[in-house]
Scaffold this active site. Structure first.
Site, PDB file in Angstrom:
ATOM      1  N   GLU A 128       0.976  -1.090  -0.103  1.00 38.64           N
ATOM      2  CA  GLU A 128       0.166  -0.333  -0.234  1.00 38.64           C
ATOM      3  C   GLU A 128       1.399   1.347   0.315  1.00 38.64           C
ATOM      4  OE1 GLU A 128      -2.789  -0.203   3.914  1.00 38.64           O
ATOM      5  OE2 GLU A 128      -3.691  -1.537   2.894  1.00 38.64           O
ATOM      6  N   HIS A 164     -11.656   9.943   7.657  1.00 41.19           N
ATOM      7  CA  HIS A 164     -11.144   8.309   7.674  1.00 41.19           C
ATOM      8  C   HIS A 164     -10.411   8.017   8.871  1.00 41.19           C
ATOM      9  CE1 HIS A 164     -10.296   4.004   6.760  1.00 41.19           C
ATOM     10  NE2 HIS A 164      -9.031   4.023   6.457  1.00 41.19           N
ATOM     11  N   ARG A 216      -0.959   8.461   9.030  1.00 37.97           N
ATOM     12  CA  ARG A 216      -0.208   7.458   8.908  1.00 37.97           C
ATOM     13  C   ARG A 216       0.000   6.573   7.544  1.00 37.97           C
ATOM     14  NH1 ARG A 216      -4.512   2.728   9.436  1.00 37.97           N
ATOM     15  NH2 ARG A 216      -5.624   4.166   8.277  1.00 37.97           N
ATOM     16  N   ARG A 229      -0.600   9.176   1.739  1.00 40.78           N
ATOM     17  CA  ARG A 229      -2.639   9.325   2.057  1.00 40.78           C
ATOM     18  C   ARG A 229      -2.305  10.520   1.985  1.00 40.78           C
ATOM     19  NH1 ARG A 229      -5.351   4.607   5.856  1.00 40.78           N
ATOM     20  NH2 ARG A 229      -4.466   2.523   4.292  1.00 40.78           N
TER      21      ARG A 229
END
Length: 531
Positions: free
Chosen positions: A115, A351, A386, A290
């Site tokens: 990811e 999120h 994160r 992200r």
């Protein structure tokens, strides 16, 4: 009610802690309080997986540590990162022993995904419902122990401290102590006093403070808000992570998550013109961290005047896609999108809360006998952003560490005496629910419009002005009416909104998930914003 151990929340952190303590202390009483069904947690909705180094031939602790530090943009606690990465494999092996099933290949080795922000394939997963599988296994394991009682449909109202015994408690009080909680039994609307030797806050996140979120409706930041009201330390609340790729469905909340693992397997983000735009923003393209991807999508949406971009999976092996992402495939088909032929409309959604209740390396909060783990806590692992799939690992490691520390000291902790019952005098039933529901809509609108992916000083001040008004109106309603879960959750969410905005105002730089156009460059010494 009295219990040796009280756990607020039944996700991965709370259940892991409960099982560990039940195994070690079969004679001690353990109560888990959760406000919905036992398995209705943020954990249940985690799709992508859990990041862990368990293939030392291809991966290493040092790589995982470096990836975490890079994503955290200079604010990670390096000691905590080292702890989580190195203790993680043993903790993951434990939940495997308790029945968690991760996908394997035909040779019997674990399938590992990759990811954003990860340099290696290290994400263990169960199709695209990893959290659901972990929650299933942990609930089943917890139910094996007679000394674990699970009270579902109970909403915790407040942490009991010296304040409830008639003493003045402020932020500077050196020995604030947790004696338990007041909780509302939602089935009969009765407030119960629960006294405990030690309390563990594992209450999850706060995504519902925004209009669009991947979090379930229960994610109202209750634990963080309660600890703040009890004068506990809260930190890094400005760092709210927006997942770049939530399925875009106008007016639908919560948003369906399209896991980052889809991009890890080759999915490409495109704008309305069909351009693969991510290489313009970062050399890592679609697998950038992200915060980078979410800001890029936000900019493309504003530049092109659209409400979403697209995730293109048409070039991918569809047999593999259906096998690895069956729920995403089914969800898309249910709304008329054939992934093999059409691109998936996606947009960022709130999120994950990277900040929360400030804890040390053993999960101890600033309030004595109160611990925190999971998303409601701030351990220092995530820093300003994160790294994908690190949160489940953090929850396992810190649930274990809470258990180790509490096991050594619980026998020396006594129950509080003469704690009063909950006072309901002078209150009436609310006459208009619209006072609550409209305030919630206003809060979510303000947070989404002014305190989203991109911020500036004027927007933050406007948000604070409106939150102050909502706070005053809601506190008056709270003092004058009987309790309802909607009112309690609204009150908690207003506190969360205040903490996010205040922390964002204090940070006079752009770093990680906090991007302020009035302070675009990192400047001055790195600092944590603690409230």
């Amino acid at each position: 009610m009295k219990t040796d151990l009280l756990i607020i929340g039944s996700g991965i952190a709370g259940l892991t802690f409960a099982v560990k303590m039940a195994k070690r202390f079969p004679q001690k009483s353990i109560i888990i309080v959760t406000k919905a069904n036992t398995d209705e947690t943020n954990t249940k909705y985690a799709q992508g997986g859990i990041a862990v180094v368990n293939d030392m031939e291809r991966d290493s602790f040092s790589k995982h540590i470096e990836d975490t530090l890079v994503a955290g943009d200079g604010l990670c606690n390096e000691h905590v990162v080292d702890i989580v990465v190195k203790e993680g494999p043993e903790r993951v092996n434990e939940i495997i022993e308790w029945g968690t099933r991760f996908d394997k290949d035909v040779q019997g080795d674990y399938k590992r995904g990759k990811e954003g922000g990860h340099s290696e394939f290290r994400i263990l997963h169960h199709k695209d419902i990893t959290g659901f599988e972990i929650e299933r296994a942990l609930v089943a394991e917890a139910r094996k122990y007679a000394n674990i009682q699970i009270h579902d449909h109970w909403l915790v109202l407040d942490i009991i401290t010296q304040h409830h015994l008639g003493y003045l408690v402020t932020k500077s009080t050196p020995d604030i102590t947790c004696y338990g909680v007041y909780a509302l039994d939602l089935r009969d609307n009765r407030v119960e006093k629960i006294l405990a030797r030690c309390t563990v806050m594992a209450s999850g996140g706060a995504g519902q403070v925004y209009r669009t979120t991947t979090n379930p409706r229960i994610a109202t930041g209750d634990g963080i808000a309660m600890v703040y009201r009890a004068k506990g330390r809260i930190e890094s609340m400005e760092f709210i992570q927006f997942h770049p790729t939530a399925l875009y469905e106008a007016g639908v909340s919560p948003s369906f998550l399209v896991t980052e693992a889809v991009r890890g397997d080759g999915g490409i983000l495109r704008n309305k013109e069909g351009e693969a735009f991510m290489p313009r923003y970062d050399a890592r393209a679609d697998l950038a961290p992200r915060d980078v991807v979410a800001r890029a999508i936000d900019n493309e949406m504003k530049r092109t005047g659209t409400e979403h971009v697209y995730l293109d999976c048409r070039h991918m092996d569809m047999e593999h896609f259906r096998g690895h992402f069956p729920n995403i495939y089914a969800k898309c088909m249910s709304i008329g999108i054939d992934v093999a032929k059409q691109m998936i409309p996606v947009a960022p959604a709130a999120h994950y809360c990277c900040g929360g209740i400030k804890v040390d390396e053993w999960g101890r909060s600033s309030i004595l006998n109160l611990y925190a783990c999971g998303e409601c806590s701030s351990t220092g692992l995530h820093g300003a952003n994160r790294l994908a799939s690190n949160s489940l690992l953090e929850a396992l490691v810190f649930a274990h560490r809470c258990a180790v520390d509490i096991a050594e000291r619980i026998d020396g902790v006594s129950f509080a005496e003469e704690v009063p019952e909950w006072n309901t005098s002078g209150t009436n039933d609310p006459r208009e629910m619209i006072l609550i529901t409209q305030s919630l809509k206003e809060l979510q609108q303000v947070m989404s419009d002014y305190v989203g992916i991109v911020r500036n000083d004027i927007r933050l001040q406007r948000a604070m002005n409106r939150i102050d008004l909502l706070h005053n109106e809601t506190e008056e309603l709270y003092r004058s009416t009987t309790l309802s879960p909607q009112l309690c959750e609204l009150r908690n969410l207003i506190t969360i909104g205040y903490l996010v905005v205040r922390s964002a105002q204090f940070r006079k730089e752009s770093r990680g998930l906090h991007y302020n156009t009035d302070h675009p460059a990192k400047s001055g010494p790195v600092q944590q914003i603690v409230l």
